[in-house]
Design a protein around this motif. Structure first.
Motif, PDB file in Angstrom:
ATOM      1  N   GLU A 118       4.492 -62.019-132.745  1.00 38.84           N
ATOM      2  CA  GLU A 118       3.578 -60.892-132.472  1.00 38.84           C
ATOM      3  C   GLU A 118       3.936 -59.503-132.863  1.00 38.84           C
ATOM      4  N   SER A 119       5.096 -59.265-132.777  1.00 36.47           N
ATOM      5  CA  SER A 119       5.479 -57.736-133.019  1.00 36.47           C
ATOM      6  C   SER A 119       5.624 -57.549-134.542  1.00 36.47           C
ATOM      7  N   ALA A 120       5.471 -58.562-135.398  1.00 36.48           N
ATOM      8  CA  ALA A 120       5.554 -58.243-136.778  1.00 36.48           C
ATOM      9  C   ALA A 120       4.085 -58.632-137.310  1.00 36.48           C
ATOM     10  N   GLN A 121       3.319 -58.915-136.831  1.00 39.34           N
ATOM     11  CA  GLN A 121       1.832 -59.327-137.199  1.00 39.34           C
ATOM     12  C   GLN A 121       0.799 -58.131-138.000  1.00 39.34           C
ATOM     13  N   GLU A 122       1.418 -57.020-137.360  1.00 35.76           N
ATOM     14  CA  GLU A 122       0.609 -55.814-137.824  1.00 35.76           C
ATOM     15  C   GLU A 122       1.039 -55.515-139.277  1.00 35.76           C
ATOM     16  N   ALA A 123       2.197 -55.633-139.314  1.00 38.93           N
ATOM     17  CA  ALA A 123       3.084 -55.188-140.721  1.00 38.93           C
ATOM     18  C   ALA A 123       2.634 -56.236-141.559  1.00 38.93           C
ATOM     19  N   LEU A 124       2.299 -57.434-141.618  1.00 35.77           N
ATOM     20  CA  LEU A 124       2.049 -58.715-142.354  1.00 35.77           C
ATOM     21  C   LEU A 124       0.500 -58.954-142.407  1.00 35.77           C
ATOM     22  N   ARG A 125      -0.403 -58.108-142.104  1.00 36.71           N
ATOM     23  CA  ARG A 125      -1.699 -58.128-142.094  1.00 36.71           C
ATOM     24  C   ARG A 125      -1.964 -58.347-143.281  1.00 36.71           C
ATOM     25  N   GLY A 126      -2.980 -59.291-143.733  1.00 34.12           N
ATOM     26  CA  GLY A 126      -3.471 -59.642-145.239  1.00 34.12           C
ATOM     27  C   GLY A 126      -2.605 -60.803-145.974  1.00 34.12           C
ATOM     28  N   LEU A 127      -1.546 -61.099-145.147  1.00 37.37           N
ATOM     29  CA  LEU A 127      -0.727 -62.198-146.025  1.00 37.37           C
ATOM     30  C   LEU A 127      -1.581 -63.318-146.202  1.00 37.37           C
ATOM     31  N   ASP A 128      -2.331 -63.851-145.374  1.00 34.17           N
ATOM     32  CA  ASP A 128      -3.211 -65.203-145.208  1.00 34.17           C
ATOM     33  C   ASP A 128      -4.496 -64.887-146.324  1.00 34.17           C
ATOM     34  N   LEU A 129      -4.440 -63.750-146.958  1.00 40.54           N
ATOM     35  CA  LEU A 129      -5.551 -63.730-147.745  1.00 40.54           C
ATOM     36  C   LEU A 129      -5.027 -63.816-149.463  1.00 40.54           C
ATOM     37  N   LEU A 149      13.070 -66.169-134.227  1.00 37.74           N
ATOM     38  CA  LEU A 149      12.602 -64.962-134.966  1.00 37.74           C
ATOM     39  C   LEU A 149      12.235 -63.782-134.242  1.00 37.74           C
ATOM     40  N   GLU A 150      11.656 -63.995-133.137  1.00 35.07           N
ATOM     41  CA  GLU A 150      11.168 -63.068-132.202  1.00 35.07           C
ATOM     42  C   GLU A 150      12.810 -62.345-131.719  1.00 35.07           C
ATOM     43  N   GLU A 151      13.677 -63.128-131.411  1.00 30.99           N
ATOM     44  CA  GLU A 151      15.092 -62.622-131.046  1.00 30.99           C
ATOM     45  C   GLU A 151      15.427 -61.860-132.034  1.00 30.99           C
ATOM     46  N   MET A 152      15.632 -62.259-133.122  1.00 32.47           N
ATOM     47  CA  MET A 152      16.120 -61.458-134.517  1.00 32.47           C
ATOM     48  C   MET A 152      15.305 -60.083-134.558  1.00 32.47           C
ATOM     49  N   LEU A 153      14.215 -60.093-134.404  1.00 34.61           N
ATOM     50  CA  LEU A 153      13.490 -58.749-134.314  1.00 34.61           C
ATOM     51  C   LEU A 153      13.717 -58.120-133.177  1.00 34.61           C
ATOM     52  N   ALA A 154      13.981 -58.388-132.202  1.00 34.97           N
ATOM     53  CA  ALA A 154      14.293 -57.805-130.925  1.00 34.97           C
ATOM     54  C   ALA A 154      15.668 -57.143-131.033  1.00 34.97           C
ATOM     55  N   LEU A 155      16.715 -58.069-131.439  1.00 32.13           N
ATOM     56  CA  LEU A 155      18.064 -57.530-131.949  1.00 32.13           C
ATOM     57  C   LEU A 155      18.127 -56.520-132.938  1.00 32.13           C
ATOM     58  N   CYS A 156      17.395 -56.638-133.828  1.00 32.86           N
ATOM     59  CA  CYS A 156      17.318 -55.553-135.023  1.00 32.86           C
ATOM     60  C   CYS A 156      16.918 -54.160-134.560  1.00 32.86           C
ATOM     61  N   ARG A 157      15.908 -54.242-133.621  1.00 33.41           N
ATOM     62  CA  ARG A 157      15.305 -52.881-133.102  1.00 33.41           C
ATOM     63  C   ARG A 157      16.533 -52.399-131.932  1.00 33.41           C
ATOM     64  N   GLU A 158      17.142 -53.193-131.172  1.00 33.26           N
ATOM     65  CA  GLU A 158      18.261 -52.720-130.656  1.00 33.26           C
ATOM     66  C   GLU A 158      19.380 -51.942-131.407  1.00 33.26           C
ATOM     67  N   ILE A 159      19.608 -52.754-132.519  1.00 36.44           N
ATOM     68  CA  ILE A 159      20.661 -52.154-133.290  1.00 36.44           C
ATOM     69  C   ILE A 159      20.389 -50.680-134.133  1.00 36.44           C
ATOM     70  N   ALA A 160      19.110 -50.729-134.331  1.00 35.81           N
ATOM     71  CA  ALA A 160      18.611 -49.629-134.926  1.00 35.81           C
ATOM     72  C   ALA A 160      18.480 -48.190-133.945  1.00 35.81           C
ATOM     73  N   GLU A 161      18.252 -48.543-132.606  1.00 34.71           N
ATOM     74  CA  GLU A 161      18.334 -47.639-131.476  1.00 34.71           C
ATOM     75  C   GLU A 161      19.823 -47.341-131.121  1.00 34.71           C
ATOM     76  N   ASP A 162      20.683 -48.263-131.210  1.00 34.29           N
ATOM     77  CA  ASP A 162      21.726 -48.016-131.086  1.00 34.29           C
ATOM     78  C   ASP A 162      22.477 -46.875-132.223  1.00 34.29           C
ATOM     79  N   LEU A 163      22.380 -47.442-133.341  1.00 34.84           N
ATOM     80  CA  LEU A 163      22.773 -46.817-134.444  1.00 34.84           C
ATOM     81  C   LEU A 163      22.466 -45.272-134.579  1.00 34.84           C
ATOM     82  N   ALA A 164      21.134 -45.148-134.051  1.00 37.95           N
ATOM     83  CA  ALA A 164      20.601 -43.739-134.315  1.00 37.95           C
ATOM     84  C   ALA A 164      21.303 -42.869-133.085  1.00 37.95           C
TER      85      ALA A 164
END
Lengths: 488, 488
Positions: A269-280, A365-380
């Motif tokens: 769900e959290s990546a669907q906006e970024a990938l909108r249009g892929l199906d076309l 994949l949801e877990e990977m997205l969440a972990l990546c957001r966590e990494i970004a917040e931490d590194l920032a």
């Protein structure tokens, strides 16, 4: 004989697989020894267990360990054990699946596996809503998928022009496209490649794309193909796919999307906006060996309209019978692609999905997205570190702030990797975005979990402090980069 | 988990493999049922043994059984169990072998497997004698090997013309070439294809080839590639390879030989004269899944000069490091071919050669040649049967004599196949050789032995007598074909 061998291998293979979660990712020297200088033996060596333990095992460990939890370099893979078993089964069955005449059951199972991917990504329902038959075929990865897409796009263009060969064909992509795109166009002998610069979001700029197409049309050329990226392998950036669809429609082109890395995130769900249009898109490259953690060599080309592949690749031969018809039977993949003979790749997709269920893959994949957001917040939060853009998918890109330069960032990367627990890679950003060397953290493997990520963050912080303390002018002080260059 | 699964599969896989020698080859209907209509499951089904026994097994048996001893259709395969095990191991290891940076040990092992094939075929020594570095890469089969060869040939031509793109490129092959040749040229966007007729030996006629090249040169075109066949898949015919080498040298072309089926016979003394000149080709497609009985998808492109592949396919990217150097290390195959990611095919070649030794493979092919000669001698004794040429390799082609026509020959084929013990296929001969429907016996599988062949010959004789007795005008009587048409 088969039974004996089948009980020798299991002492090696499952051990390797189950031990992976405990393994470091870092470099191990290869044993480039007499084994690798041997002439082809006239007489065999029957002891399988010894060959595996003494030769294959040590050779396999050499290099960096792509399947271990601490591997966050390039695009991590998985080597899911269920799929490896499927490979053993598939190679033992050894049926010729590219035609239904020879192996109708397994050919249909493979066709089903393609449909399952279409269902998982939502691309199948989208195609059906538009009256198309969604289809595709398994290939080895993004490069071969793209090659097929380029030829299919050309044939579709020729058919649209009363089936005549077109001269002056032009294809468009951004400098952010994978290098396999340029190679595929070269192999297909496409006359003109237009590589466009990227915008500040690492995307193919729609305005420049339209201008380039317009310019080429006025010059009498034939624009036919635009290739977008859904998950750049450097940063995870995703092109404005809906925007590319609009350009495709306006100029009647073929849109291929390289979603080898990013495609499976459309389940999340959290990546669907970024990938909108892929199906076309007319065609999509997705790599189950990336997004599903399956063994390398498990790629797929998905098409919105099955007929496009049949038009491009239908085999004309007196030697093989035509595609069958019937419920559950797809067309011969022999008629949909380049390969006449190939591995039976469908089982290694079907069996893991059947045994584990789609939710296991989506959750990973949801877990990977969440972990990546966590990494970004931490590194920032780290004073000396800056993020290079926000992660779109599961790749986080960062560097030491100025006045630290490329040398210090390379030193930081080497230091992080030096104890072998983790393996990260860097890359050079496009000129448009500074042209600096940056460090990437790419998450994808199901063996990488929250604990791994926390250890990695601790390791990065530790290494940042060491490298920064070595800098003559530590970053984050009163000196600006300009000061540094004028007052050395 | 891995250990448990690894002990469920072995009750299925070795049984399948070891039972193959007892299995019929004939058609079994596919169970195209609810299994193949299922939507992608959200939740998994953990029982591997049940999935294998209830779904995969029945689906796998459907169709004709390419690995059973009585299968002498198309080009038989083998599915050698050692190679299937290697697949399981390779997919479990799941190392990224296209670059030495990631998996130097296994990349080197794969490079070694290519060298072993060069050694087995004698092509390696020949290249080295001429000062070249023999090399190559594993691909899925003849079609992908040919595709690589076409692009490599084009790039070599461009380099020879001060690296500029050439227009008017022309490629030459005979009507006997596999249909993948025409497809590869189309995918590569080669402007001109010249398909020449064959001579009475099913060979590319050298005189016509030279004339066509001369004609194209005079028209300002750029002849660049001739594609020969070493083992036509219909009849096993082999082009005059030494003659093609001479033409190649005279006109400075690239010679690619499609030896997908025939290449490994160059290990056999009795076939060496027919294959003379193969070692001098610029590139050769050979299929270990044919000549070595390995699982489908195990093809190889061999080149006489490693640099030609590097010139054509070297990856230019900021994302991946260049090829390494060192003893036993080949260049990155990423820089030698289209695929960026792929299966680790080398292990399924190395392990069987290491465990069984080359002599096992050579002896099997010698046996196939001898059995094929025996078949030809036996069939030639049958009053109503005529051989269609003498077998060059391990394919024997025959038909019922006139006045029996295509209908009776098709009926004979169906009758032979009807009890399911054997599976043969037919094909239509080129117009030049009568354009008739003929029946083929193609031997290659290590499971096919002398006893199988004797049963097959008995079956053929039995069926010939049945079909001939049904003919209104039996063949071999006083009526000529002309009589038949004027006196119905």
């Amino acid at each position: 004989m088969e039974r004996r061998l089948a009980h020798e291998a299991p002492s090696f293979v499952p051990s390797w697989s189950s031990d992976l979660t405990q393994q470091d990712s870092g470099w191990a020297d290869p044993a480039i020894d007499s084994t690798l200088q041997e002439a082809v033996p006239e007489v065999g060596t029957a002891d399988l267990a010894a060959l595996l333990d003494e030769i294959v095992g040590p050779l396999a460990r050499a290099g960096t360990l792509d399947n271990a939890p601490g591997y966050a370099a390039y695009v991590p893979s998985g080597g899911l054990f269920h799929a490896a078993l499927a490979e053993w089964i598939a190679a033992s069955l050894n049926r010729y699946v590219p035609t239904s005449e020879t192996a109708p059951g397994l050919a249909a199972l493979e066709h089903l596996a393609i449909q399952w991917i279409h269902q998982a990504l939502g691309t199948g329902a989208s195609a059906e809503q538009s009256g198309f038959t969604p289809s595709g075929l398994f290939v080895t990865g993004g490069a071969t998928a793209t090659l097929h897409a380029v030829h299919a796009a050309r044939r579709a263009t020729e058919v649209a022009h009363t089936d005549s060969a077109q001269t002056g064909l032009v294809a468009y992509y951004s400098e952010n496209a994978h290098s396999c795109v340029s190679q595929a166009l070269a192999v297909c002998g496409i006359e003109h490649q237009r590589m466009l610069g990227i915008n500040e979001h690492m995307q193919l700029p729609l305005g420049e794309l339209a201008s380039a197409i317009q310019h080429d049309l006025e010059a009498g050329l034939t624009p036919f193909l635009v290739i977008g990226t859904a998950g750049d392998v450097r940063t995870g950036a995703v092109d404005d796919l809906q925007g590319l669809v609009d350009v495709r429609d306006r100029y009647n082109l073929w849109l291929h999307v390289d979603a080898a890395y990013g495609g499976f995130f459309s389940m999340c769900e959290s990546a669907q906006e970024a990938l909108r249009g892929l199906d076309l898109a007319n065609s999509i490259a997705v790599d189950p060996h990336k997004g599903m953690g399956l063994p390398y060599g498990t790629g797929a080309l998905l098409v919105r309209d099955e007929r496009t592949l049949l038009t491009a690749f239908s085999a004309q031969t007196s030697y093989i019978n035509p595609s069958p018809e019937g419920p559950g039977l797809g067309p011969n993949t022999l008629d949909m692609g380049i390969e006449y003979t190939r591995e039976f790749r469908g089982l290694r997709v079907w069996l893991p999905l059947k045994m584990l269920g789609l939710q296991v893959f989506r959750n990973n994949l949801e877990e990977m997205l969440a972990l990546c957001r966590e990494i970004a917040e931490d590194l920032a939060q780290l004073r000396h570190v800056e993020l290079v853009g926000q992660p779109t998918l599961s790749i986080c890109v960062f560097r030491l702030r100025a006045p630290c330069g490329d040398d210090e960032n390379r030193a930081l990367l080497d230091l992080i990797n030096s104890d072998g627990k983790f393996f990260l890679t860097g890359c050079t950003m496009p000129e448009r975005l500074g042209g600096n060397f940056v460090i990437r953290i790419a998450l994808l493997s199901f063996r990488t979990d929250s604990a791994t990520v926390h250890r990695l963050l601790a390791r990065i912080e530790e290494c940042v402090n060491i490298v920064v303390s070595r800098c003559k002018t530590p970053p984050g002080t009163e000196h600006s980069p300009h000061d540094r260059s004028t007052k050395p």
